[in-house]
Enzyme design. Sequence first.
Site, mmCIF file in Angstrom:
data_model
loop_
_atom_site.group_PDB
_atom_site.id
_atom_site.type_symbol
_atom_site.label_atom_id
_atom_site.label_comp_id
_atom_site.label_asym_id
_atom_site.label_seq_id
_atom_site.Cartn_x
_atom_site.Cartn_y
_atom_site.Cartn_z
ATOM 1 N N GLU A 295 0.842 -1.197 0.000
ATOM 2 C CA GLU A 295 0.000 0.000 0.000
ATOM 3 C C GLU A 295 0.878 1.248 0.000
ATOM 4 O OE1 GLU A 295 -2.574 0.697 3.374
ATOM 5 O OE2 GLU A 295 -3.820 2.042 2.209
ATOM 6 N N ASN A 491 -2.733 -6.256 5.329
ATOM 7 C CA ASN A 491 -2.857 -7.277 4.282
ATOM 8 C C ASN A 491 -3.831 -8.370 4.700
ATOM 9 O OD1 ASN A 491 -0.435 -6.015 3.109
ATOM 10 N ND2 ASN A 491 0.570 -7.018 4.834
ATOM 11 N N HIS A 523 -7.104 -1.766 15.152
ATOM 12 C CA HIS A 523 -7.172 -1.016 13.903
ATOM 13 C C HIS A 523 -7.019 -1.951 12.690
ATOM 14 C CE1 HIS A 523 -6.341 2.736 11.539
ATOM 15 N NE2 HIS A 523 -5.756 1.838 10.741
ATOM 16 N N GLU A 524 -6.011 -2.795 12.733
ATOM 17 C CA GLU A 524 -5.747 -3.643 11.560
ATOM 18 C C GLU A 524 -6.817 -4.718 11.395
ATOM 19 O OE1 GLU A 524 -3.608 -2.461 9.639
ATOM 20 O OE2 GLU A 524 -2.758 -1.072 11.097
HETATM 21 ZN ZN ZN Z 1 -5.219 1.853 8.719
#
Ligand code: ZN
Length: 1046
Positions: A295, A491, A523-524
């Site tokens: 990203e 990912n 968050h992930e």
């Molecule tokens: Zn983020």
Amino acid sequence: MEPFPSDRVQLPRNMIENSMFEEEPDVVDLAKEPCLHPLEPDEVEYEPRSSRLLVRGLGEQEIDDDEEDYESSAKLLGMSFMNRSSGLQNNMSVYRQNPNGSCSVPSTRTVVVCTVVFVIAFSLIIVIYLLPKCTFTKEGCHKKNRTMELIYPLATNGKLFPWAKVRLPPDVVPLHYDLVLQPNLTTLKFSGSVKIVVNILHVTQKIVLHSSGLNITKATIASAQGHQAKLVEFLEYPLHDQIALMAPEALLAGQNYTVNMEYSSNLSDTYYGFYKISYEDENSKQRWFAATQFEPLAARSAFPCFDEPALKATFLIKIKRDEKLSTLSNMPKKATTPVTNGIVQDEFFVSLKMSTYLVAFVVADLKNISRITNGTLVCVCKFCFVLPKLTRLLNKTKMSPNQQANSVSLKFVYLLHFIELIIAMGQKLCAIKWTEVSVYAIPQHVNQIGYALDTTVKLLKFYQNYFLMKYPLEKLDLVAIPDFQSGAMENWGLITFRETALLFDSNTSSARDKKLITSVIAHELAHQWFGNLVTMEWWNDLWLNEGFATFMEYFAMEEVFPELHSGASLLLMLKHYLSKDVFQAGIEVYLHNHSYGTAQSDDLWDSMNEITNGTLDVKKMMKTWIGHKGFPLVTVVRKGKIISVQQEKFLFRVEPENWTSDASYLWHIPLTYITNRCNFTHCTNAFLLDQKSAVIELPEEVEWIKFNVDMNGYYIVHYAEDWKTLIDLLKKNHTALSPKDRANLINNIFNVARLGRESLEKAFELIDYLSKENSTAPLTQALFQLSLIYSLLDKKGEQQLAARVMHRIEHLLGDKIDQQRWTDDGALSERELRSTLLAFACTHDIRNCRTTAAKMFETWMKSNGTVSPPSDVMKAVFAVGAKSNDGWEFLLKMYFSSVSESEKNKMIEALASTEDARKLIWYEGAKKLLMQNSLEGEVIRSQELSHIIATVSQSLPGYLLAWDFVKESWEKLTRKFHLGSYTIRNIISWSTSQFATKAHLLEVKSFFESKSEESSQLRCVKEAIDTIQLNIQWMERNLAKLQELL
Ligand SMILES: [Zn+2]
């Protein structure tokens, strides 16, 4: 993605931290701007005109998509709405799409049921989908864009490159990738081959896709009918990272073709693409580790691909590796087969439909721990794919009150019952599978991954319940990467982390470290739905990914770990406005409608509106927030029971006399307030301010009024004539307000004072009550605000005045500092407060902080690092230890041998905090700057650099040194971290944030102007310049006043 949280810049303008708009602004610009890729000198001659102009001209037709129509007429008054969500949640079943979309072999009974079910479901869906969509939109059907005349650029071989835009042509879409990679961790190169099945939407003679820095040796195209693959010519246009495969004959619309390419490249030495990391194993032997970070735009540097988020496809990945290493990818491993001597090939299962930037793989020597967690529904039949849609359709139909009111026909009711029956049967057909959660690290860190595993399992359960949607993969891996630029990367199925954001060591990790690890995981994990399952259509809507992940991070933290409290976000404000249930139902609709696809902001608001059923127009309201940068300032004037409220843009730079402010800014602000009549959360009042100004009439006169209850709103409040009342209230009875409200008042008055709208005197008066304060939030907020002032004065050379500020802090917080225990016990928030207060006291040498810390440091040193100080005070202890020559040297020695990343993190901060400038410049005779060493990643990893610069810039001896370093190393810095990365943004912000003179302003401006156009155009550079201007203005306004005041 998530910036590394301890790197988050705490500058005056960022006083509302973690705003969704602060996420990666420059990264978004990079994705949009074509010219930010470095233009090699010899490429210039291929470009007939300025590429920027060229692209701009061609890009015009794309603009209309972005043009927002800001509706501003109708009003949204009235806070009541239909709450349909509870029923919706209960009835909604969730099913999972089979990864490769195929059925396993079913029994005859299954086939019959499946067929019946499928035919009905299919007919329903066809009817719905065949209705012309455009008849429902007020704009009607869009006309196709007129074709524009294109001016083609030149490819590297001098031929015309057949495509001039940054976005790929719309005629070809990828369906599936077969990717085979062979990284070599000795030569540090990799070779690969990729087979891409593409579908042709419009007849064309070319296939344009992305490739960056790859040496492509062969390209073929074959039709799907199994015709022989034909070698094709390919052209390269590096400025846009594009290649074009030129087909010998026309590629026909509706047909599939297979593109095959062979290529090689070097493992990257930046943090982007497929990159290499060097680290030392337990035996101090140098080892290599290869990982990916794609990203936003780096998948193209690992394999040729259609590298745009909307061009989703399935991926089959095979990696050849040394038999002693292991590999991980998004999907579970399917098979390992020998290739040659010592080399084996791992094959992973075909992925779900996903964007290229989420593809990931890791090749390294890894160890892990795993746990099986609760079930995932798995499809045994294609019907499962339709089932969730059907269920939702049914629920919607059942729930609609209009339907019930109009007493629908009996036939319709029978139909509903029939569909219900089908759903019930369908549910029986879907078996249950489990998700295996694993946490990986290099072998010497394997004893620090337990906390991450527990937290992940807990949070995964929370999210699955909240979204009413299972995590769709059979496995979820979290990997600690020894050198990683940001905090973590989401990912799909393979989340990569910086070690300090994942590894928890009970001896050396503090309460704060725990909070950090928890919030990064939260968050992930949220991204596995927001971002991975539903992806933003294009990078301009990156906030859909990041805003949501940040919101869910706060929300999950509060739900799962109630002792932790979180920051402000727009979505949090919306959640409070809509109510928990409506908001949650809206999210479910959004996720279900766009699974495995892409979405834009409007889709989210439409989903919310579907739930509010038109009683509240979320879209209209939120457009005023998403369309504008920044946030509003609300000025409140109380006259008896009449409260006048007025909004304007919160802008530091504008002088008070020119305050008429930009009229185009109008937010729809869901104001909340409490009064002395009723000051509990349950009787919070609400008012939607959708005009420049409005009047609220209270039922009776009140003694005081406080807006933005519990800091849930995204705005700053100025109590024009009423600060005095609130100051008195805090003095008399501060617990009449919640700790969050108190922290909010402190934050707001200092910001309003910074604007020049209120005197600094008032701000100081407001915090006079602090000696009675016991809560963490208001204490840390006050300390933050006062530190900003202290720091500016100190750097400006106003040491006397700075000392008086420090004296004031000591007067307010001295007792609180004395009360802190030098241990690790207590609730999380107490522990956090202890860390903050003691680190501050020791840094500035107030109370007896340094005496205690020095004793603890000595014990640690004498024990040769075996008797660690308590983790919550470790930072303070190390910082004091680093002040002596021996202590600094010892810390440096221990830094090299420590296996705890959170301990190393505190050590590096202590090392960088030294006031001995020589130590920042020299170490161990190696004659290298501490910063230089980190930039080169020799002993100190490059990931630490922004942290080191942040620390160095805070001290008086260091802040000019840090800026000099940035200037001197600019080229290396931008090569290593990329323009537009979080790291560059933080480095610029930190190294310039303490400047408050015109000379410095001029210097910073001219430095960036002397660099490339891209550098001076970066948003963070503009912000840095703004901050310096603000500092100058603050000095002019307040210096004389402070002399009187303190
Ligand atoms: Zn983020």
